[in-house]
Design a protein around this motif. Structure first.
Motif, PDB file in Angstrom:
ATOM      1  N   VAL A  67      29.482  25.246  -2.300  1.00 13.76           N
ATOM      2  CA  VAL A  67      29.740  24.769  -0.942  1.00 13.76           C
ATOM      3  C   VAL A  67      29.107  25.707   0.075  1.00 13.76           C
ATOM      4  O   VAL A  67      29.408  26.907   0.103  1.00 13.76           O
ATOM      5  N   GLU A  68      28.229  25.162   0.874  1.00 12.84           N
ATOM      6  CA  GLU A  68      27.582  25.910   1.957  1.00 12.84           C
ATOM      7  C   GLU A  68      27.975  25.291   3.294  1.00 12.84           C
ATOM      8  O   GLU A  68      28.408  24.146   3.357  1.00 12.84           O
ATOM      9  N   GLY A  69      27.773  26.050   4.354  1.00 14.65           N
ATOM     10  CA  GLY A  69      27.806  25.475   5.689  1.00 14.65           C
ATOM     11  C   GLY A  69      26.377  25.170   6.117  1.00 14.65           C
ATOM     12  O   GLY A  69      25.425  25.502   5.391  1.00 14.65           O
ATOM     13  N   ASP A  70      26.222  24.549   7.282  1.00  8.48           N
ATOM     14  CA  ASP A  70      24.850  24.275   7.735  1.00  8.48           C
ATOM     15  C   ASP A  70      24.105  25.583   8.001  1.00  8.48           C
ATOM     16  O   ASP A  70      22.943  25.751   7.607  1.00  8.48           O
ATOM     17  N   GLY A  71      24.802  26.542   8.615  1.00  9.85           N
ATOM     18  CA  GLY A  71      24.151  27.816   8.907  1.00  9.85           C
ATOM     19  C   GLY A  71      23.784  28.578   7.652  1.00  9.85           C
ATOM     20  O   GLY A  71      22.687  29.125   7.543  1.00  9.85           O
ATOM     21  N   SER A  72      24.690  28.596   6.693  1.00 11.70           N
ATOM     22  CA  SER A  72      24.395  29.346   5.467  1.00 11.70           C
ATOM     23  C   SER A  72      23.321  28.654   4.640  1.00 11.70           C
ATOM     24  O   SER A  72      22.482  29.314   4.023  1.00 11.70           O
ATOM     25  N   LEU A  96      28.652  21.584   4.361  1.00 11.86           N
ATOM     26  CA  LEU A  96      29.562  21.209   5.446  1.00 11.86           C
ATOM     27  C   LEU A  96      28.843  21.477   6.768  1.00 11.86           C
ATOM     28  O   LEU A  96      28.650  22.625   7.160  1.00 11.86           O
ATOM     29  N   ASP A  97      28.481  20.407   7.427  1.00 14.05           N
ATOM     30  CA  ASP A  97      27.580  20.517   8.576  1.00 14.05           C
ATOM     31  C   ASP A  97      28.337  20.256   9.878  1.00 14.05           C
ATOM     32  O   ASP A  97      28.673  19.125  10.203  1.00 14.05           O
ATOM     33  N   ASN A  98      28.604  21.336  10.606  1.00 13.62           N
ATOM     34  CA  ASN A  98      29.236  21.170  11.919  1.00 13.62           C
ATOM     35  C   ASN A  98      28.285  21.527  13.059  1.00 13.62           C
ATOM     36  O   ASN A  98      28.702  21.668  14.206  1.00 13.62           O
ATOM     37  N   GLN A 110      20.652  25.563  13.860  1.00 15.06           N
ATOM     38  CA  GLN A 110      19.442  24.733  13.940  1.00 15.06           C
ATOM     39  C   GLN A 110      19.695  23.321  13.423  1.00 15.06           C
ATOM     40  O   GLN A 110      18.848  22.438  13.611  1.00 15.06           O
ATOM     41  N   ALA A 111      20.854  23.107  12.792  1.00 15.44           N
ATOM     42  CA  ALA A 111      21.178  21.758  12.337  1.00 15.44           C
ATOM     43  C   ALA A 111      21.389  20.803  13.512  1.00 15.44           C
ATOM     44  O   ALA A 111      21.479  19.592  13.318  1.00 15.44           O
ATOM     45  N   THR A 112      21.476  21.344  14.727  1.00 14.68           N
ATOM     46  CA  THR A 112      21.524  20.468  15.901  1.00 14.68           C
ATOM     47  C   THR A 112      20.233  19.648  16.021  1.00 14.68           C
ATOM     48  O   THR A 112      20.216  18.579  16.621  1.00 14.68           O
ATOM     49  N   LYS A 113      19.159  20.199  15.447  1.00 13.32           N
ATOM     50  CA  LYS A 113      17.887  19.460  15.498  1.00 13.32           C
ATOM     51  C   LYS A 113      17.336  19.133  14.112  1.00 13.32           C
ATOM     52  O   LYS A 113      16.503  18.247  13.978  1.00 13.32           O
ATOM     53  N   ILE A 114      17.765  19.898  13.129  1.00 16.89           N
ATOM     54  CA  ILE A 114      17.205  19.753  11.787  1.00 16.89           C
ATOM     55  C   ILE A 114      18.145  18.910  10.937  1.00 16.89           C
ATOM     56  O   ILE A 114      19.341  19.180  10.873  1.00 16.89           O
ATOM     57  N   ALA A 118      17.866  15.226   5.179  1.00 16.13           N
ATOM     58  CA  ALA A 118      16.425  14.957   4.991  1.00 16.13           C
ATOM     59  C   ALA A 118      15.754  16.118   4.262  1.00 16.13           C
ATOM     60  O   ALA A 118      14.866  15.909   3.419  1.00 16.13           O
ATOM     61  N   LEU A 119      16.182  17.337   4.572  1.00 17.60           N
ATOM     62  CA  LEU A 119      15.634  18.497   3.855  1.00 17.60           C
ATOM     63  C   LEU A 119      15.969  18.421   2.368  1.00 17.60           C
ATOM     64  O   LEU A 119      15.131  18.700   1.516  1.00 17.60           O
TER      65      LEU A 119
END
Lengths: 186, 176
Positions: A67-72, A96-98, A110-114, A118-119
């Motif tokens: 389990v990762e976060g978006d930042g990690s 887990l993308d917040n 950067q998940a605000t734009k990425i 899709a990656l």
């Protein structure tokens, strides 16, 4: 969906299986749901949960959830390629993308734009994106039940659960308990 | 690129003496002889893209009960240091690491010494034990040291680094 709601589902679906948990508030929140020897809480090592999960799966420890976060995940982005390249069955990579570094003053990630899904797909991983607990349970149960490799990107709300205690245990003790769990399970 | 030599083959033999089951590697032309030797011996390889990621993968394999080593070049310790300290060392993961050194005698790159020369001190400061091998040690010593490093890593539940000076002319020319 709050992170805690997502973690509750992951913890339930993988109740008898190892979970490698990224650092910071996510690790503390998972621990707050009930400590399990099957949980490997990474207290630092941001971006390494997917790599450790990959190693476990390559070592025959499956099913396993990392389990990762978006930042990690963005910090450990090369691991996406390695997971897809080695493609071990039985590994679920859950992101887990917040859209923020919730454990770091809620600075936007950067998940605000990425688009992380899709990656994942671009790396060649079979990927689902979900935004509710029932959808998460359904997808995760399917990945686990099929014993296949899969990525699940979970849209969660920002912020951290309040009043969750710090996780202050010696990492060596966490590792010993985790390996004992693996040995007993084998 | 460094060629296979009696000493690099000795490191491979030493890891096989330890019953190495798999290895994670980040490619380098000067550690390639070790990778080629392990490949010839049929040891399963796990290719990684960066060293910190390699520490995570190798650590996962070790936690799974596998006899695993990490094979890399010493300038990658800059990438790996956080993972080595906060994961492998903190979680007591017994992980032998075999790394070629750069920046010393026989070096052709004008810049790489600026990091590689500091690696032994960086590892020491991070509390990560490192052994060094060079042309002064015989292939027999290289082999026995590789085995002993792997044994020490597992016995003491921590990463142990074996630094190999494969670029020294006397090593490269396989002189005794």
């Amino acid at each position: 969906m709050q992170r805690l709601d997502a973690l509750r589902v992951i913890d339930d679906v993988y109740a008898a299986d190892p979970i490698v948990m990224t650092c910071g508030a996510p690790a503390r929140e998972l621990a707050s749901l009930g400590r399990r020897a099957s949980h490997l809480y990474l207290l630092d090592s941001m971006g390494l949960a997917g790599a450790v999960g990959l190693g476990l799966a390559l070592g025959g420890v499956t099913p396993v959830a990392a389990v990762e976060g978006d930042g990690s995940q963005l910090m450990g982005l090369t691991t996406l390629a390695s997971i897809a390249y080695h493609a071990p069955p039985g590994l679920a990579l859950v992101i887990l993308d917040n859209h923020e570094h919730a454990s770091a003053a809620r600075i936007p990630s950067q998940a605000t734009k990425i688009d992380l899904a899709a990656l994942c797909r671009g790396a060649g991983l079979e990927t689902s994106d979900v935004d509710g607990p029932e959808a998460l349970r359904s997808v995760l149960s399917e990945v686990r039940g099929d014993g296949r490799l899969g990525a699940v990107v979970v849209r969660i709300d920002g912020g951290n659960a309040p009043d969750v205690p710090l996780l202050l245990e010696d990492p060596a003790a966490l590792a010993v308990r985790f390996t004992q769990f693996l040995e007993e399970r084998a | 690129m460094s060629a296979r030599s009696r000493r690099t083959d000795a490191v491979v033999a030493g890891l096989l003496d330890w019953s190495l089951e798999s290895y994670v590697h980040v490619p380098s032309s000067h550690v390639a002889p070790v990778i080629a030797g392990l490949d010839d011996a049929g040891v399963p390889a796990v290719l990684a893209n960066r060293e910190e990621e390699a520490v995570g993968i190798a650590g996962g394999l070790a936690l799974a009960g596998k006899r695993v080593a990490l094979v890399m070049q010493d300038n990658g310790f800059g990438n790996a240091l956080t993972a080595l300290t906060t994961f492998a060392k903190a979680y007591h993961v017994g992980l032998p690491i075999v790394a070629n050194t750069r920046g010393g005698l026989g070096e052709y790159n004008a810049m790489i010494h600026s990091f590689s020369e500091a690696v032994p001190d960086l590892l020491r400061a991070a509390g990560i034990r490192a052994e060094m091998l060079g042309p002064a040690q015989s292939p027999v010593v290289w082999r026995r040291t590789a085995t002993a490093c792997a044994e020490l890593a597992v016995m003491t539940h921590r990463p142990v680094v074996l630094l190999m000076d494969v670029m020294h002319p006397a090593t490269a020319e396989d002189l005794d």
